[in-house]
Motif scaffolding. Sequence first.
Motif, PDB file in Angstrom:
ATOM      1  N   ALA A 548       6.310   0.755   6.121  1.00 22.41           N
ATOM      2  CA  ALA A 548       6.128   0.695   4.669  1.00 22.41           C
ATOM      3  C   ALA A 548       4.765   0.085   4.373  1.00 22.41           C
ATOM      4  O   ALA A 548       4.466  -1.026   4.820  1.00 22.41           O
ATOM      5  CB  ALA A 548       7.230  -0.139   4.025  1.00 22.41           C
ATOM      6  N   VAL A 549       3.933   0.808   3.625  1.00 22.82           N
ATOM      7  CA  VAL A 549       2.614   0.318   3.222  1.00 22.82           C
ATOM      8  C   VAL A 549       2.751  -0.222   1.807  1.00 22.82           C
ATOM      9  O   VAL A 549       2.963   0.532   0.848  1.00 22.82           O
ATOM     10  CB  VAL A 549       1.560   1.443   3.275  1.00 22.82           C
ATOM     11  N   LEU A 550       2.667  -1.546   1.655  1.00 23.81           N
ATOM     12  CA  LEU A 550       2.870  -2.203   0.366  1.00 23.81           C
ATOM     13  C   LEU A 550       1.523  -2.371  -0.300  1.00 23.81           C
ATOM     14  O   LEU A 550       0.689  -3.168   0.142  1.00 23.81           O
ATOM     15  CB  LEU A 550       3.553  -3.555   0.577  1.00 23.81           C
ATOM     16  N   PHE A 555      -7.625  -1.952  -3.482  1.00 24.49           N
ATOM     17  CA  PHE A 555      -7.640  -2.192  -2.040  1.00 24.49           C
ATOM     18  C   PHE A 555      -8.972  -1.762  -1.428  1.00 24.49           C
ATOM     19  O   PHE A 555      -9.765  -1.039  -2.051  1.00 24.49           O
ATOM     20  CB  PHE A 555      -6.482  -1.450  -1.366  1.00 24.49           C
ATOM     21  N   ASN A 556      -9.200  -2.200  -0.203  1.00 26.52           N
ATOM     22  CA  ASN A 556     -10.405  -1.814   0.539  1.00 26.52           C
ATOM     23  C   ASN A 556     -10.189  -0.395   1.072  1.00 26.52           C
ATOM     24  O   ASN A 556      -9.480  -0.190   2.056  1.00 26.52           O
ATOM     25  CB  ASN A 556     -10.639  -2.800   1.692  1.00 26.52           C
ATOM     26  N   VAL A 612      -0.919  -4.521   2.134  1.00 24.17           N
ATOM     27  CA  VAL A 612      -2.286  -4.321   1.642  1.00 24.17           C
ATOM     28  C   VAL A 612      -2.527  -5.174   0.402  1.00 24.17           C
ATOM     29  O   VAL A 612      -3.585  -5.762   0.218  1.00 24.17           O
ATOM     30  CB  VAL A 612      -2.537  -2.833   1.323  1.00 24.17           C
ATOM     31  N   GLY A 613      -1.508  -5.274  -0.456  1.00 22.11           N
ATOM     32  CA  GLY A 613      -1.657  -6.045  -1.683  1.00 22.11           C
ATOM     33  C   GLY A 613      -2.465  -5.282  -2.712  1.00 22.11           C
ATOM     34  O   GLY A 613      -2.592  -4.055  -2.657  1.00 22.11           O
ATOM     35  N   GLY A 614      -3.023  -6.008  -3.670  1.00 21.96           N
ATOM     36  CA  GLY A 614      -3.799  -5.382  -4.733  1.00 21.96           C
ATOM     37  C   GLY A 614      -3.301  -5.830  -6.085  1.00 21.96           C
ATOM     38  O   GLY A 614      -2.587  -6.832  -6.205  1.00 21.96           O
ATOM     39  N   SER A 615      -3.680  -5.078  -7.116  1.00 22.62           N
ATOM     40  CA  SER A 615      -3.323  -5.439  -8.488  1.00 22.62           C
ATOM     41  C   SER A 615      -2.457  -4.346  -9.113  1.00 22.62           C
ATOM     42  O   SER A 615      -2.570  -3.171  -8.776  1.00 22.62           O
ATOM     43  CB  SER A 615      -4.578  -5.630  -9.334  1.00 22.62           C
ATOM     44  N   THR A 616      -1.565  -4.759 -10.010  1.00 19.68           N
ATOM     45  CA  THR A 616      -0.705  -3.822 -10.737  1.00 19.68           C
ATOM     46  C   THR A 616      -0.526  -4.339 -12.155  1.00 19.68           C
ATOM     47  O   THR A 616      -1.025  -5.421 -12.507  1.00 19.68           O
ATOM     48  CB  THR A 616       0.683  -3.703 -10.079  1.00 19.68           C
TER      49      THR A 616
END
Length: 687
Positions: A548-550, A555-556, A612-616
């Motif tokens: 699972a890629v979260l 992201f980069n 990976v993280g990031g913004s939502t």
Amino acid sequence: MDEKRNNKPDDKDPKDEQLEQYREKNTGPGKKLTSDAGLKISNDRWSLRAGKRGPALFQDFHFYKKQSHFNRERIPEKVVHARGDGAYGEFELYKSMKHVTRAGFLQEPGCKTPVFVRFSNFIGSRGSKDTAIDIRGFATKFYTQEGNYDMLALSFAVFAVADAMKFADFVHAVKPNPITDVPQATVAHDNAWDYIANNQEIAHFIMWLMSSRGRPKSWRMMEAWPVNTFRFINEQGKSTFVRFVWKPMLGVHSLLLDEANIIGGVDPDFHRRDLHDSIKKGAYPEYELGVQLIAEEDEFKYDFDILDDTTLWPEEVVPVEIIGKLTLNRLVDNFFAEEEQSSFDPATVVPGIDFTDDPVLQGRSFAYRDTDYHRLGTGNINNIPVNQPIVETNTNQRQSDVRHRIDVDSVNYHKNSLANNTPAETPPEEGGYAHYPEKVEGHKTRERPGESFFDHFSQPRLFWNSMSPVEKQQIVETFNFHLGYVKSKSVRQQVVEMFANVDKEMATIIAGSIGVNPPTGSNVPVTKSSPALSLTNTPHYAYSQKVAVLIGNGFNGEEVTNALKVLQQYGVFIEIVSEKLGTVVGEDGTKIEVDKIFVSTYPVLYDSIYIVGGSTENEAKFHQSIMNFLNEAYKHYKPIGIASTGQSYIKKSPNNNLAGVVFAANNPDFGKDFVSAIAKQRFWDRK
């Protein structure tokens, strides 16, 4: 149907070609709705009534036929092995076995035989869950040029009873309580453990059930044995005892107890979905067929009875010879027509394979076909397309329900003169089946076949000795889980006393957890072990492991794209998980399509996670969801990949050692390092 058909290989499959005549499409341009008699239907939405608001009319034959057929759509489910799924494929022989058997499909290396395989759970009903702690079925129908051959295997090398007489009692005991009809698909209840404590030949079977073998990660990663002892017969009439085993090419891997219980709730179709997905993606399930051979003159050479199905033939004592490979490459077109109506029978054999006096096999050779005569409601079981052999059939059997074949012969008996005594018998030297002329003598008796049938604990002790410390701990936990549901203290005490014969320390630990006295007895003095029984020694691969890629926005792009490419190169299955469906966009404009949203999936459904993280839009909810995945994956010892944008989610501390956690920051080999971790699958040294 067309999508599934495209997933099969280009090679012609004679069984597939045979089934083509039965495939029909009801939908498409120009297709009109009709009755089963061909009558075109003008209204399939409203019943016929006397007046706009009046009562229904008995003459509404369309409603009657539609409803009455619907009322009969369900057939009785299997008493055991009710829940399952299946697929088609082929078996290719590696090496000739003609020195021990005349079976045609085992003669020439490279010979390919079409097959149908059905996987199943033993205890639960059709509506239960795939991940129940249970023994699994692995039934293979070989469509050979000499007729069908059915090989019925189980995911344990041993069975629960030593004689078929006790099979009905065993099933009654493990099924739901007859008063309450609960619990479903589990032995976590009083009746099951009362039976176990009072029928101690089952001890070896229960050790397998309580081990990680009772909860496979995937049918693709499950070993299987027919458990019975058969005979190979060669052209010279010489007999050799044989047991078979299927060994998965991906190794044998299991779920944790906690994972299996959770997955059973969030995705009860977990194993079926895995089978479908892997075949659709071209990651075909593959298994090698092994045989263990014992010469007729060596029948009494061993410290176990070769006819006792509660004992195994240790691989270190009777080596496994790999003779071929099974590949499943095509899904069914219709679940009911093919999977549900498939029928398997250990008495369906071909020349060169025969029975022994194995007491369980003797009973099974009658029970399976008799069961399906009832379940499928017809004597024409092998007229159903999935069960039809690919060779010509000529019989004197007639009539019975669902007889599609139109027999135009006026003669239907043997012997006869009107049809020149046809269909004619075939002598053994020309391929006719003949039973091995085993010498039989003695008095009628219900005695056990030999003294070793009284030894219920030597091989369970061998099994325990073969386990790693982690596996032993899991066995204890699984015992505790099941016995924790048993209300009778007397039954719990009996079970502890019984399994002290396997290992006193194990039984003492269990006693302390379930509120009974420590056992008074001690384990049998067996020090042998069998490394082949421990999953520690199984092959490990990253191929077809599910990650699972979260991920969120920002992201980069270069880093993540490169990592995903490496995962794909090694055949890792990837699912992109985010807050909502659509696309996520990297800081450099890279776009990635989202497959799942957090609210519709769960961490236990994946073998690994890549944070990976990031913004939502909802930052708090997004971070909470990622932490939930992280905590579950970490707790279950799974590999974890951390992108440079995801480092804030986990840091090393005195309370953890981050075993199996791979970071991308300042790591040009992140992709390969993560793949290596995925291949390892569990990091038992994690804290």
